[in-house]
Design a protein around this motif. Structure first.
Motif, PDB file in Angstrom:
ATOM      1  N   CYS A  16     -51.006 -29.953  25.133  1.00  0.00           N
ATOM      2  CA  CYS A  16     -51.074 -31.203  25.892  1.00  0.00           C
ATOM      3  C   CYS A  16     -49.886 -31.355  26.832  1.00  0.00           C
ATOM      4  CB  CYS A  16     -51.137 -32.379  24.933  1.00  0.00           C
ATOM      5  SG  CYS A  16     -49.597 -32.607  24.036  1.00  0.00           S
ATOM      6  N   SER A  17     -49.046 -30.325  26.923  1.00  0.00           N
ATOM      7  CA  SER A  17     -47.793 -30.347  27.709  1.00  0.00           C
ATOM      8  C   SER A  17     -46.743 -31.250  27.085  1.00  0.00           C
ATOM      9  CB  SER A  17     -48.022 -30.743  29.172  1.00  0.00           C
ATOM     10  OG  SER A  17     -48.677 -29.697  29.850  1.00  0.00           O
ATOM     11  N   GLY A  18     -47.046 -31.805  25.889  1.00  0.00           N
ATOM     12  CA  GLY A  18     -46.080 -32.682  25.219  1.00  0.00           C
ATOM     13  C   GLY A  18     -44.795 -31.957  24.865  1.00  0.00           C
ATOM     14  N   ASP A  87     -45.986 -27.032  17.353  1.00  0.00           N
ATOM     15  CA  ASP A  87     -46.891 -26.704  16.247  1.00  0.00           C
ATOM     16  C   ASP A  87     -48.141 -25.954  16.692  1.00  0.00           C
ATOM     17  OD1 ASP A  87     -45.145 -27.836  14.501  1.00  0.00           O
ATOM     18  OD2 ASP A  87     -46.384 -29.579  13.992  1.00  0.00           O
ATOM     19  N   CYS A  88     -48.669 -26.281  17.869  1.00  0.00           N
ATOM     20  CA  CYS A  88     -49.878 -25.590  18.336  1.00  0.00           C
ATOM     21  C   CYS A  88     -49.610 -24.088  18.464  1.00  0.00           C
ATOM     22  CB  CYS A  88     -50.350 -26.137  19.682  1.00  0.00           C
ATOM     23  SG  CYS A  88     -50.962 -27.821  19.597  1.00  0.00           S
ATOM     24  N   CYS A 150     -44.256 -31.429  16.718  1.00  0.00           N
ATOM     25  CA  CYS A 150     -45.351 -31.905  17.573  1.00  0.00           C
ATOM     26  C   CYS A 150     -44.985 -33.244  18.184  1.00  0.00           C
ATOM     27  CB  CYS A 150     -46.644 -32.003  16.768  1.00  0.00           C
ATOM     28  SG  CYS A 150     -48.059 -32.543  17.770  1.00  0.00           S
ATOM     29  N   PRO A 151     -44.247 -33.199  19.309  1.00  0.00           N
ATOM     30  CA  PRO A 151     -43.612 -32.014  19.870  1.00  0.00           C
ATOM     31  C   PRO A 151     -42.281 -31.747  19.171  1.00  0.00           C
ATOM     32  CG  PRO A 151     -43.098 -33.913  21.224  1.00  0.00           C
ATOM     33  CD  PRO A 151     -43.964 -34.415  20.103  1.00  0.00           C
TER      34      PRO A 151
HETATM   35  S1  SF4 Z   1     -47.420 -29.165  19.516  1.00  0.00           S
HETATM   36 FE1  SF4 Z   1     -48.012 -31.298  19.854  1.00  0.00          FE
HETATM   37  S2  SF4 Z   1     -46.914 -31.901  21.711  1.00  0.00           S
HETATM   38 FE2  SF4 Z   1     -46.944 -29.642  21.676  1.00  0.00          FE
HETATM   39  S3  SF4 Z   1     -48.779 -29.038  22.814  1.00  0.00           S
HETATM   40 FE3  SF4 Z   1     -49.377 -29.170  20.664  1.00  0.00          FE
HETATM   41  S4  SF4 Z   1     -50.203 -31.271  20.446  1.00  0.00           S
HETATM   42 FE4  SF4 Z   1     -48.995 -31.237  22.362  1.00  0.00          FE
END
Ligand code: SF4
Length: 179
Positions: A16-18, A87-88, A150-151
């Motif tokens: 999500c670019s977070g 985390d992703c 996350c993030p």
């Molecule tokens: S780890 Fe969280 S903040 Fe980062 S891309 Fe994945 S959902 Fe988005």
């Protein structure tokens, strides 16, 4: 890493670019970082997406389609140290929820059932082909360092980058992973 400024590339796959947004929270460290490293490519920091040779490659997001596989492999080929960021990238994250369903059913539900009466599942030439399963980065390529969260907090991102620039792989103990 050589005598010149280390080069860094970042890329986002299915995320999500977070994680990138959290990076921007490191405040004045961005200025210090600009002195310490040269950003070669990044969709957020400089809007250049063509990954070239770098010392540190940072990947955000899950690997969930053939375009993500291509980006991950390109980053791996072009960097010395590859970092899974968030985390992703580290564990697969929320995208792996789709692993409980069938791809055809998921596409049908997203594009047809949730669309209007003319909606259809787009052809493969319009959207990247989904991989059979959504995967963490290390299920597809070798990862050298993990910065989860996350993030990940700006503090953790800063700690991780500082360690990498000192030539160390960051070790994140329990205290650093508590939010
Ligand atoms: S780890 Fe969280 S903040 Fe980062 S891309 Fe994945 S959902 Fe988005």
């Amino acid at each position: 890493m050589g005598k010149n400024k280390p080069k860094v590339a970042t890329a986002c796959m299915c995320g999500c670019s977070g994680c990138h947004m959290s990076f921007l929270d490191v405040d004045e460290f961005v200025k210090d970082l600009a002195e310490l490293v040269e950003f070669q490519s990044s969709h957020v920091i400089m809007d250049i997406k063509d990954i070239g040779k770098v010392d540190i490659g940072i990947l955000e997001g899950t690997i969930t389609n053939d375009e993500n596989v291509e980006v991950a492999k390109k980053m791996r080929e072009n960097c010395d140290i590859l970092v899974a960021w968030g985390d992703c990238a580290c564990f697969g994250g929320i995208m792996t929820m789709r692993n409980f369903g069938q791809i055809d059913n998921i596409l049908e539900e997203c594009y047809v059932e949730k669309g209007d009466e003319d909606s259809v599942v787009p052809d493969d030439d319009l959207i990247p082909t989904l991989t059979k399963k959504a995967k963490s980065v290390d299920e597809v390529i070798k990862v050298d360092a993990y910065i989860p969260g996350c993030p990940p907090s700006a503090e953790i991102i800063r700690y991780g980058l500082e360690k990498l620039l000192e030539g160390e792989i960051p070790k994140l103990d329990k205290d650093k992973l508590r939010y």
